[in-house]
Design a protein around this motif. Structure first.
Motif, short mmCIF file in Angstrom:
data_model
loop_
_atom_site.label_atom_id
_atom_site.label_comp_id
_atom_site.label_asym_id
_atom_site.label_seq_id
_atom_site.Cartn_x
_atom_site.Cartn_y
_atom_site.Cartn_z
N GLU A 141 0.82 -1.22 0.00
CA GLU A 141 0.00 0.00 0.00
C GLU A 141 0.86 1.27 0.00
OE1 GLU A 141 -3.54 0.09 2.60
OE2 GLU A 141 -2.69 1.94 3.40
N ALA A 142 1.58 1.48 1.10
CA ALA A 142 2.34 2.72 1.24
C ALA A 142 3.39 2.51 2.33
CB ALA A 142 1.41 3.85 1.66
N ILE A 200 1.89 1.18 -3.87
CA ILE A 200 1.11 2.07 -4.75
C ILE A 200 1.49 3.53 -4.51
CG2 ILE A 200 -0.83 0.64 -5.46
CD1 ILE A 200 -2.43 1.70 -3.15
N LEU A 201 1.87 3.85 -3.27
CA LEU A 201 2.28 5.24 -2.97
C LEU A 201 3.73 5.28 -2.53
CD1 LEU A 201 -0.63 6.51 -0.69
CD2 LEU A 201 -0.40 6.82 -3.13
N PRO A 207 -4.77 5.62 2.20
CA PRO A 207 -4.65 6.65 1.16
C PRO A 207 -6.00 7.02 0.56
CG PRO A 207 -3.25 4.73 0.69
CD PRO A 207 -4.08 4.38 1.88
N ASP A 240 -8.56 8.29 -2.58
CA ASP A 240 -8.64 7.97 -4.01
C ASP A 240 -7.78 8.92 -4.83
OD1 ASP A 240 -10.41 6.09 -3.27
OD2 ASP A 240 -12.15 6.92 -4.31
N GLU A 242 -5.02 10.56 -3.90
CA GLU A 242 -3.59 10.25 -3.75
C GLU A 242 -3.21 9.03 -4.59
OE1 GLU A 242 -3.53 12.03 0.79
OE2 GLU A 242 -3.73 9.88 0.48
N ILE A 243 -4.09 8.03 -4.58
CA ILE A 243 -3.81 6.82 -5.36
C ILE A 243 -3.80 7.15 -6.85
CG2 ILE A 243 -4.72 4.53 -6.00
CD1 ILE A 243 -5.69 4.26 -3.11
N CYS A 293 -0.60 8.89 -7.97
CA CYS A 293 0.63 8.09 -7.93
C CYS A 293 0.57 6.86 -8.84
CB CYS A 293 0.93 7.66 -6.50
SG CYS A 293 1.27 9.07 -5.42
N LEU A 294 -0.63 6.47 -9.28
CA LEU A 294 -0.78 5.24 -10.06
C LEU A 294 0.05 5.21 -11.35
CD1 LEU A 294 -2.22 2.62 -9.46
CD2 LEU A 294 -4.17 3.45 -10.78
N SER A 350 -5.89 -2.32 -0.67
CA SER A 350 -5.58 -1.06 -1.36
C SER A 350 -4.81 -1.33 -2.64
CB SER A 350 -4.73 -0.14 -0.47
OG SER A 350 -5.47 0.28 0.62
N ALA A 364 -6.44 -0.81 -6.35
CA ALA A 364 -5.82 0.21 -7.20
C ALA A 364 -5.31 -0.40 -8.50
CB ALA A 364 -4.66 0.88 -6.45
#
Ligand code: URA
Length: 258
Positions: A112-113, A152-153, A163, A165, A167-168, A171-172, A193, A197
């Motif tokens: 996730e992050a 993802i982040l 995170p 939506d 922010e995702i 960074c996607l 997450s 994503a």
């Protein structure tokens, strides 16, 4: 008319929102001994999912996508992410945590992050979740140096909150480009997450995990994809370790077949 808030309620709202640090010497909150009824503070937990991204977010997404088109190697992409100013998470994070590991890996793991340890050390999965991940990989005789691990982040959300939506979405493009540059045979998505994503859906992880799915790159190549539980979830729910273990064995079996 001046709005009066209860300080405890305001602080609780900040904590819910992931704000866990103070700055400056002057307190901006006045204790107002507010009589009831108190104004309602919106709880971030009850907030509906953001589906329509703002103009600023859409511009930041486009900016990230345009940048990615110019990245021909992981090191170029890393510098682009490090210099990118379109995601406010960067303002509160100590480090940009880019992917790490074997850049020609057959298996790419996506979390996730970064958490607090990753933010401090600048590498993905180096805290408690990372130690558990190492043990799981070890069980299928795979070393961390053999796989590529990313998130993802690239920036830690304050207080490890989930995170948003927006922010995702911003960074996607960087993650999608990382996938294209590593070209793994298998993508292993750790937790809801990452799964939602990358697969662009809203299915619960309990329903997604353990099933072979396909991820399509922007050049229309497909990559075998499996979702499983996140190691942090396993640290709290050890009863689910057996299913995760089975998922990692599925990955090993599939690699041997291909
Ligand atoms: N959790 C994640 O999803 N990623 C990390 O890098 C660490 C913890």
């Amino acid at each position: 008319m001046e709005q009066k808030y209860d300080i405890a309620q305001v602080l609780a709202w900040y904590i819910d929102s992931g704000v866990d640090t103070t700055c400056g010497d002057v307190c901006c909150l006045k204790n107002q001994n507010t009589p009831t009824p108190k104004p309602e503070m919106p709880s971030i937990k009850n907030r509906p999912a953001v589906t329509n991204l703002s103009q600023t977010t859409n511009e930041a997404c486009k900016n990230a996508r345009d940048l990615c088109l110019k990245a021909n190697s992981l090191s170029e992409l890393r510098s682009m992410v490090e210099n990118f100013e379109g995601c406010s998470l960067k303002l509160t994070a100590k480090s940009t945590v880019f992917g790490a590991g074997n850049e020609q890996a057959d298996i790419m793991l996506i979390g996730e992050a970064p958490g607090a340890d990753e933010d401090r050390l600048g590498s993905p999965f180096v805290g408690k979740s990372g130690h558990l991940l190492d043990k799981i990989l070890n069980c299928i005789s795979v070393k961390r140096e053999d796989v590529y691990i990313t998130n993802i982040l690239p920036w830690r959300p304050p207080g490890n909150r989930t995170p948003t939506d927006a922010e995702i979405a911003v960074c996607l493009p960087f993650l999608r480009r990382q996938i294209e540059l590593v070209k793994p045979k298998i993508l292993l998505l750790l937790g809801a997450s990452a799964a939602n994503a990358v697969l662009d859906n809203n299915e619960p992880i309990s329903r997604l995990r353990g099933r072979w799915l396909e991820y399509t790159t922007s050049s229309k190549e497909t990559i075998l994809t499996l979702a499983t539980f996140h190691p942090a979830f396993l640290l709290r729910n050890s009863a689910q370790k057996a299913k995760t273990w089975a998922d990692f064995l599925r990955v090993l079996k599939k690699l041997k077949e291909n």
